[in-house]
Design a protein around this motif. Structure first.
Motif, PDB file in Angstrom:
ATOM      1  N   PRO A  90      -1.594  19.642  12.570  1.00  0.00           N
ATOM      2  CA  PRO A  90      -0.796  18.913  11.590  1.00  0.00           C
ATOM      3  C   PRO A  90       0.601  19.525  11.466  1.00  0.00           C
ATOM      4  CG  PRO A  90      -2.352  20.342  10.459  1.00  0.00           C
ATOM      5  CD  PRO A  90      -2.647  20.444  11.930  1.00  0.00           C
ATOM      6  N   ILE A  91       1.626  18.673  11.560  1.00  0.00           N
ATOM      7  CA  ILE A  91       3.001  19.182  11.505  1.00  0.00           C
ATOM      8  C   ILE A  91       3.799  18.627  10.327  1.00  0.00           C
ATOM      9  CG2 ILE A  91       3.135  19.695  13.967  1.00  0.00           C
ATOM     10  CD1 ILE A  91       4.842  17.070  14.206  1.00  0.00           C
ATOM     11  N   LYS A  92       3.301  17.532   9.717  1.00  0.00           N
ATOM     12  CA  LYS A  92       4.045  16.931   8.602  1.00  0.00           C
ATOM     13  C   LYS A  92       3.085  16.158   7.704  1.00  0.00           C
ATOM     14  CE  LYS A  92       6.743  13.401   9.512  1.00  0.00           C
ATOM     15  NZ  LYS A  92       7.880  12.546   9.929  1.00  0.00           N
ATOM     16  N   LEU A 119      -5.441  18.231   6.360  1.00  0.00           N
ATOM     17  CA  LEU A 119      -5.945  17.481   7.511  1.00  0.00           C
ATOM     18  C   LEU A 119      -7.469  17.446   7.499  1.00  0.00           C
ATOM     19  CD1 LEU A 119      -5.471  15.897  10.111  1.00  0.00           C
ATOM     20  CD2 LEU A 119      -5.444  18.088  11.334  1.00  0.00           C
ATOM     21  N   VAL A 120      -8.106  18.562   7.207  1.00  0.00           N
ATOM     22  CA  VAL A 120      -9.573  18.608   7.129  1.00  0.00           C
ATOM     23  C   VAL A 120     -10.071  17.606   6.093  1.00  0.00           C
ATOM     24  CG1 VAL A 120     -11.550  20.033   6.441  1.00  0.00           C
ATOM     25  CG2 VAL A 120      -9.822  20.969   7.990  1.00  0.00           C
ATOM     26  N   VAL A 121      -9.441  17.576   4.931  1.00  0.00           N
ATOM     27  CA  VAL A 121      -9.842  16.652   3.860  1.00  0.00           C
ATOM     28  C   VAL A 121      -9.692  15.194   4.319  1.00  0.00           C
ATOM     29  CG1 VAL A 121      -9.253  15.812   1.538  1.00  0.00           C
ATOM     30  CG2 VAL A 121      -9.382  18.267   1.991  1.00  0.00           C
ATOM     31  N   LEU A 122      -8.568  14.867   4.941  1.00  0.00           N
ATOM     32  CA  LEU A 122      -8.338  13.493   5.386  1.00  0.00           C
ATOM     33  C   LEU A 122      -9.322  13.091   6.485  1.00  0.00           C
ATOM     34  CD1 LEU A 122      -6.780  10.849   5.293  1.00  0.00           C
ATOM     35  CD2 LEU A 122      -5.061  11.886   6.806  1.00  0.00           C
ATOM     36  N   VAL A 123      -9.560  13.968   7.436  1.00  0.00           N
ATOM     37  CA  VAL A 123     -10.503  13.661   8.531  1.00  0.00           C
ATOM     38  C   VAL A 123     -11.905  13.460   7.965  1.00  0.00           C
ATOM     39  CG1 VAL A 123     -11.620  14.600  10.594  1.00  0.00           C
ATOM     40  CG2 VAL A 123      -9.123  14.725  10.349  1.00  0.00           C
ATOM     41  N   GLU A 124     -12.330  14.313   7.046  1.00  0.00           N
ATOM     42  CA  GLU A 124     -13.652  14.140   6.431  1.00  0.00           C
ATOM     43  C   GLU A 124     -13.747  12.812   5.687  1.00  0.00           C
ATOM     44  OE1 GLU A 124     -14.331  17.690   4.116  1.00  0.00           O
ATOM     45  OE2 GLU A 124     -14.789  18.873   5.907  1.00  0.00           O
ATOM     46  N   THR A 129       3.602  26.696   4.841  1.00  0.00           N
ATOM     47  CA  THR A 129       2.842  25.465   4.625  1.00  0.00           C
ATOM     48  C   THR A 129       1.695  25.253   5.614  1.00  0.00           C
ATOM     49  OG1 THR A 129       4.331  24.171   6.026  1.00  0.00           O
ATOM     50  CG2 THR A 129       4.851  24.291   3.651  1.00  0.00           C
ATOM     51  N   GLU A 130       1.594  26.091   6.644  1.00  0.00           N
ATOM     52  CA  GLU A 130       0.609  25.816   7.696  1.00  0.00           C
ATOM     53  C   GLU A 130      -0.826  25.775   7.176  1.00  0.00           C
ATOM     54  OE1 GLU A 130       0.287  30.279   9.681  1.00  0.00           O
ATOM     55  OE2 GLU A 130       1.397  28.727  10.727  1.00  0.00           O
ATOM     56  N   GLN A 131      -1.199  26.675   6.274  1.00  0.00           N
ATOM     57  CA  GLN A 131      -2.562  26.677   5.751  1.00  0.00           C
ATOM     58  C   GLN A 131      -2.832  25.417   4.923  1.00  0.00           C
ATOM     59  OE1 GLN A 131      -3.804  30.197   3.633  1.00  0.00           O
ATOM     60  NE2 GLN A 131      -5.729  29.271   2.997  1.00  0.00           N
ATOM     61  N   LEU A 132      -1.899  25.041   4.073  1.00  0.00           N
ATOM     62  CA  LEU A 132      -2.056  23.842   3.261  1.00  0.00           C
ATOM     63  C   LEU A 132      -2.166  22.592   4.142  1.00  0.00           C
ATOM     64  CD1 LEU A 132      -2.229  22.412   0.557  1.00  0.00           C
ATOM     65  CD2 LEU A 132       0.267  22.450   0.442  1.00  0.00           C
ATOM     66  N   LEU A 133      -1.326  22.491   5.162  1.00  0.00           N
ATOM     67  CA  LEU A 133      -1.392  21.347   6.077  1.00  0.00           C
ATOM     68  C   LEU A 133      -2.740  21.298   6.793  1.00  0.00           C
ATOM     69  CD1 LEU A 133       2.185  21.240   7.607  1.00  0.00           C
ATOM     70  CD2 LEU A 133       1.058  19.409   6.362  1.00  0.00           C
ATOM     71  N   ASP A 134      -3.229  22.458   7.248  1.00  0.00           N
ATOM     72  CA  ASP A 134      -4.536  22.505   7.912  1.00  0.00           C
ATOM     73  C   ASP A 134      -5.639  22.022   6.964  1.00  0.00           C
ATOM     74  OD1 ASP A 134      -3.336  23.507  10.216  1.00  0.00           O
ATOM     75  OD2 ASP A 134      -3.900  25.588   9.805  1.00  0.00           O
ATOM     76  N   THR A 163       0.842  -1.194   0.000  1.00  0.00           N
ATOM     77  CA  THR A 163       0.000   0.000   0.000  1.00  0.00           C
ATOM     78  C   THR A 163       0.880   1.247   0.000  1.00  0.00           C
ATOM     79  OG1 THR A 163      -0.148  -0.147   2.413  1.00  0.00           O
ATOM     80  CG2 THR A 163      -1.994  -1.031   1.159  1.00  0.00           C
ATOM     81  N   THR A 164       0.281   2.348  -0.470  1.00  0.00           N
ATOM     82  CA  THR A 164       0.985   3.626  -0.564  1.00  0.00           C
ATOM     83  C   THR A 164       0.208   4.673   0.214  1.00  0.00           C
ATOM     84  OG1 THR A 164       1.744   3.032  -2.769  1.00  0.00           O
ATOM     85  CG2 THR A 164       1.841   5.361  -2.191  1.00  0.00           C
ATOM     86  N   VAL A 165       0.898   5.451   1.070  1.00  0.00           N
ATOM     87  CA  VAL A 165       0.221   6.505   1.824  1.00  0.00           C
ATOM     88  C   VAL A 165      -0.158   7.640   0.889  1.00  0.00           C
ATOM     89  CG1 VAL A 165       1.208   5.972   4.077  1.00  0.00           C
ATOM     90  CG2 VAL A 165       2.420   7.541   2.595  1.00  0.00           C
ATOM     91  N   THR A 166      -1.447   8.001   0.949  1.00  0.00           N
ATOM     92  CA  THR A 166      -1.963   9.054   0.067  1.00  0.00           C
ATOM     93  C   THR A 166      -3.013   9.899   0.770  1.00  0.00           C
ATOM     94  OG1 THR A 166      -3.598   7.550  -0.864  1.00  0.00           O
ATOM     95  CG2 THR A 166      -1.540   7.715  -2.041  1.00  0.00           C
ATOM     96  N   PRO A 167      -2.789  10.617   1.784  1.00  0.00           N
ATOM     97  CA  PRO A 167      -1.530  10.964   2.417  1.00  0.00           C
ATOM     98  C   PRO A 167      -1.386  10.323   3.798  1.00  0.00           C
ATOM     99  CG  PRO A 167      -3.115  12.632   2.978  1.00  0.00           C
ATOM    100  CD  PRO A 167      -3.840  11.580   2.149  1.00  0.00           C
ATOM    101  N   GLN A 168      -0.283  10.645   4.421  1.00  0.00           N
ATOM    102  CA  GLN A 168      -0.059  10.379   5.842  1.00  0.00           C
ATOM    103  C   GLN A 168       0.255  11.728   6.471  1.00  0.00           C
ATOM    104  OE1 GLN A 168       2.418   7.056   7.414  1.00  0.00           O
ATOM    105  NE2 GLN A 168       3.768   8.721   8.035  1.00  0.00           N
ATOM    106  N   ILE A 169      -0.501  12.078   7.514  1.00  0.00           N
ATOM    107  CA  ILE A 169      -0.313  13.361   8.181  1.00  0.00           C
ATOM    108  C   ILE A 169       0.032  13.117   9.640  1.00  0.00           C
ATOM    109  CG2 ILE A 169      -1.385  15.553   8.842  1.00  0.00           C
ATOM    110  CD1 ILE A 169      -3.204  15.277   6.371  1.00  0.00           C
ATOM    111  N   THR A 170       1.133  13.683  10.091  1.00  0.00           N
ATOM    112  CA  THR A 170       1.523  13.612  11.496  1.00  0.00           C
ATOM    113  C   THR A 170       0.903  14.797  12.212  1.00  0.00           C
ATOM    114  OG1 THR A 170       3.601  12.550  10.893  1.00  0.00           O
ATOM    115  CG2 THR A 170       3.470  13.498  13.105  1.00  0.00           C
ATOM    116  N   ILE A 171       0.215  14.504  13.314  1.00  0.00           N
ATOM    117  CA  ILE A 171      -0.393  15.560  14.118  1.00  0.00           C
ATOM    118  C   ILE A 171       0.264  15.596  15.489  1.00  0.00           C
ATOM    119  CG2 ILE A 171      -2.595  15.590  12.896  1.00  0.00           C
ATOM    120  CD1 ILE A 171      -3.765  13.812  15.101  1.00  0.00           C
ATOM    121  N   GLU A 172       0.272  16.792  16.078  1.00  0.00           N
ATOM    122  CA  GLU A 172       0.909  16.985  17.386  1.00  0.00           C
ATOM    123  C   GLU A 172      -0.084  17.633  18.338  1.00  0.00           C
ATOM    124  OE1 GLU A 172       5.295  18.016  18.056  1.00  0.00           O
ATOM    125  OE2 GLU A 172       4.252  19.964  18.130  1.00  0.00           O
ATOM    126  N   LYS A 173      -0.106  17.152  19.564  1.00  0.00           N
ATOM    127  CA  LYS A 173      -1.040  17.660  20.561  1.00  0.00           C
ATOM    128  C   LYS A 173      -0.653  19.073  20.989  1.00  0.00           C
ATOM    129  CE  LYS A 173      -3.427  16.347  24.722  1.00  0.00           C
ATOM    130  NZ  LYS A 173      -3.564  15.383  25.789  1.00  0.00           N
TER     131      LYS A 173
END
Length: 105
Positions: free
Chosen positions: A65-67, A93-98, A85-90, A48-58
C-alpha cells in the motif's frame, strides 16, 4: 498483500463498482504496477464516497500500500507511504482486504 489474494478478489470485484452485502467495492488498474482497492458507501445524493480507497504497488510477488484516501472519516484521511505512515497503511490494507473477502462469502 499477496498476489493470490488480489487475484481471488479480482475474480469478482472489477473496475466498475459492485454492490456486495454492505456497500460497493471496486478494484481498478492505475497502470500495470498499481491498482486501487476501494470500499464505497452510498451517500444522500445518489453518489458514493470512498471509505477508504487504497493504492497498492507491485513489489515482486507482493502488493504494497502506497496511498490511502478516506473521504468518509472525519477528519478526511489522506496518507502517502513514508516511514511514519507505513505501519498504518499496512494495517488499513489488511482491514480492507478482510472486508472484501468477507463480502464475497
Amino acid at each position: 498483500m499477496k498476489k493470490e489474494q488480489l487475484e481471488t478478489l479480482m475474480r469478482v470485484i472489477g473496475p466498475e463498482k459492485k454492490y456486495l452485502s454492505d456497500g460497493y467495492y471496486r478494484i481498478r488498474e492505475v497502470d500495470e504496477n498499481q491498482k486501487e482497492l476501494a470500499f464505497l458507501k452510498p451517500d444522500g445524493c445518489g453518489t458514493t464516497t470512498v471509505t477508504p480507497q487504497i493504492t497498492i504497488e507491485k513489489q515482486g510477488d507482493n502488493w504494497l500500500p502506497i496511498k490511502l484516501i478516506d473521504m468518509g472519516s472525519s477528519p478526511t484521511k489522506m496518507l502517502i507511504r513514508d516511514e511514519k505512515t507505513e505501519q498504518l497503511l499496512d494495517e488499513e490494507l489488511v482491514v480492507l482486504v478482510e472486508k472484501m473477502l468477507s463480502a464475497l462469502k
